[in-house]
Design an enzyme around this catalytic site. Sequence first.
Site, PDB file in Angstrom:
ATOM      1  N   GLU A  90       0.824  -1.207   0.000  1.00  0.00           N
ATOM      2  CA  GLU A  90       0.000   0.000   0.000  1.00  0.00           C
ATOM      3  C   GLU A  90       0.864   1.265   0.000  1.00  0.00           C
ATOM      4  O   GLU A  90       0.434   2.317  -0.451  1.00  0.00           O
ATOM      5  CB  GLU A  90      -0.927  -0.024   1.234  1.00  0.00           C
ATOM      6  CG  GLU A  90      -2.268   0.621   0.990  1.00  0.00           C
ATOM      7  CD  GLU A  90      -3.282   0.298   2.098  1.00  0.00           C
ATOM      8  OE1 GLU A  90      -4.294  -0.326   1.783  1.00  0.00           O
ATOM      9  OE2 GLU A  90      -3.047   0.675   3.258  1.00  0.00           O
ATOM     10  N   HIS A  92       7.024 -27.102  -1.596  1.00  0.00           N
ATOM     11  CA  HIS A  92       6.335 -28.219  -2.269  1.00  0.00           C
ATOM     12  C   HIS A  92       5.155 -27.731  -3.111  1.00  0.00           C
ATOM     13  O   HIS A  92       4.354 -28.529  -3.585  1.00  0.00           O
ATOM     14  CB  HIS A  92       5.878 -29.248  -1.229  1.00  0.00           C
ATOM     15  CG  HIS A  92       7.046 -29.820  -0.483  1.00  0.00           C
ATOM     16  ND1 HIS A  92       7.607 -31.027  -0.782  1.00  0.00           N
ATOM     17  CD2 HIS A  92       7.793 -29.305   0.529  1.00  0.00           C
ATOM     18  CE1 HIS A  92       8.643 -31.251   0.010  1.00  0.00           C
ATOM     19  NE2 HIS A  92       8.777 -30.220   0.820  1.00  0.00           N
ATOM     20  N   LYS A 139     -14.333   0.951  -3.539  1.00  0.00           N
ATOM     21  CA  LYS A 139     -15.402   1.390  -2.620  1.00  0.00           C
ATOM     22  C   LYS A 139     -16.464   2.178  -3.380  1.00  0.00           C
ATOM     23  O   LYS A 139     -17.656   1.968  -3.192  1.00  0.00           O
ATOM     24  CB  LYS A 139     -14.818   2.276  -1.517  1.00  0.00           C
ATOM     25  CG  LYS A 139     -13.897   1.551  -0.562  1.00  0.00           C
ATOM     26  CD  LYS A 139     -13.467   2.486   0.557  1.00  0.00           C
ATOM     27  CE  LYS A 139     -12.313   1.906   1.326  1.00  0.00           C
ATOM     28  NZ  LYS A 139     -11.676   2.854   2.217  1.00  0.00           N
TER      29      LYS A 139
HETATM   30  O1  PA5 Z   1      -3.454   1.441   5.964  1.00  0.00           O
HETATM   31  C1  PA5 Z   1      -4.578   1.875   5.771  1.00  0.00           C
HETATM   32  O2  PA5 Z   1      -4.824   3.085   5.829  1.00  0.00           O
HETATM   33  C2  PA5 Z   1      -5.758   0.968   5.483  1.00  0.00           C
HETATM   34  O3  PA5 Z   1      -5.388  -0.338   5.317  1.00  0.00           O
HETATM   35  C3  PA5 Z   1      -6.747   1.031   6.632  1.00  0.00           C
HETATM   36  O4  PA5 Z   1      -6.104   0.607   7.798  1.00  0.00           O
HETATM   37  C4  PA5 Z   1      -7.961   0.168   6.357  1.00  0.00           C
HETATM   38  O5  PA5 Z   1      -8.531   0.523   5.143  1.00  0.00           O
HETATM   39  C5  PA5 Z   1      -8.977   0.310   7.467  1.00  0.00           C
HETATM   40  O6  PA5 Z   1      -9.383   1.633   7.597  1.00  0.00           O
HETATM   41  P1  PA5 Z   1     -10.131   2.135   8.885  1.00  0.00           P
HETATM   42  O7  PA5 Z   1      -9.220   1.962  10.051  1.00  0.00           O
HETATM   43  O8  PA5 Z   1     -10.406   3.583   8.611  1.00  0.00           O
HETATM   44  O9  PA5 Z   1     -11.384   1.330   9.036  1.00  0.00           O
END
Ligand code: PA5
Length: 429
Positions: A282, A303, A417
């Site tokens: 990310e 394996h 989303k």
């Molecule tokens: O690293 C990030 O920002 C995302 O992976 C969030 O942690 C994830 O989308 C969850 O978001 P939230 O904590 O707002 O529910």
Amino acid sequence: MIKLDISKATQFLPQGAVEKYADRAMQAAKALEDATCAGNDFLGWVTLPTDTDAPFIDKLRECSQTLRELCDTIVVAGIGGSYLGAKAVIEALSNNFLPTTPQILFAGNNISEDYLFELQELLKTRRFGVINISKSGTTTETALAFRLLKKQCEQQRGKEEARKVIVAVTDAHKGAARITCDKEGYTSFVIPDNVGGRFSVLTPVGLLPIDCAGFDIAALVQGARDMQQATASTVPFEQNLSAIYAATRNALYQSGKKIEILANYQPKLHFIAEWWKQLYGESEGKDGKGIFPASVDLTTDLHSMGQWIQDGERTIFETVISVEQPEHTLAVPTDEENLDGLNYIAGKRVDEVNKMAELGTQMAHIDGGVPNLRIIMPRLDAYHLGQLIYFFEKGCGISGLLLDVNPFDQPGVEAYKKNMFRLLGKPGY
Ligand code: PA5
């Protein structure tokens, strides 16, 4: 301290290819500390270990003590950065086969009807509590699971009693999770504004569930604190593990290695790799760039994926987490009949067999053209996990800046989303 060996990676690179990044890596380390880089409103994680003091840890422990007394099961609702860190540390420190007491379950990280139904069925027999974790407080997966869990908890315990075993970890002011928690009067902890989800394991997001599971969060934070010091911008490149890791992976990327495989030889590290994949994927996968982070559990996956790693397209490199000392001792027994032909290893520790498999695999993969980095952890305990977490976080920040991306945003996550909301008829989409 954990160590990093890059000697089996540099042999695949031109002389000085890693050192070429040294100055920029150290500038990046400094920019992270001085908050002068891209994404500088999300750098709270840099000093989290030294900012986390004993009174704050006591406050978390007080809350988890209540949950531990009132619950045999705690469900952590959260997704991405709001669950992977806790899951990774709890799994790494747990017995391979036995649940912790209380048992920690996770929900809100998928939208599977069967998963939620079966969870509800199980919880009918449990005295459960809930930790609802969401920074935005509006994430659909988490909100949906929490709606179900809240209702069930209230039905089973009554509203008053349920209030004592539901805890929120969310934004200080905004989001549905904050509104609900303030209205219902739940205990709550704040996710700092300047800490993004995937960098939040050392906030209550990770620390509260880990403490509820009975593991030593003070040792975890101490490990991170020691690594914060060991990877500070004042520590020269040659000794700075995070800077070296970031420089090496960027040098490999530039040489055509587009996939990094994080490998472990301990099944308990499976979710550390899942956490790491989110952290690097990310943070770096944007603007048409970024190493693809993959993972394997070895020797298991030799394996299944072993053939590809040994012989497939040569665009990969491998980073192995190697644990020096197992927690327990077990030797291979002698067998008079020796029908399985294993007497040649009788008397040896199982860990010695594992280590020889690791060494043999490293040699084979190097022969097969796979550069190899090795992270050596003395033990798999809370203290060294704290070190590992901070090492990877700092390495990620530096690496993203070397790649010339903003490592602290995730604009691409919004795309699915928007489509889902439109398809579901959410107002405004
Ligand atoms: O690293 C990030 O920002 C995302 O992976 C969030 O942690 C994830 O989308 C969850 O978001 P939230 O904590 O707002 O529910």
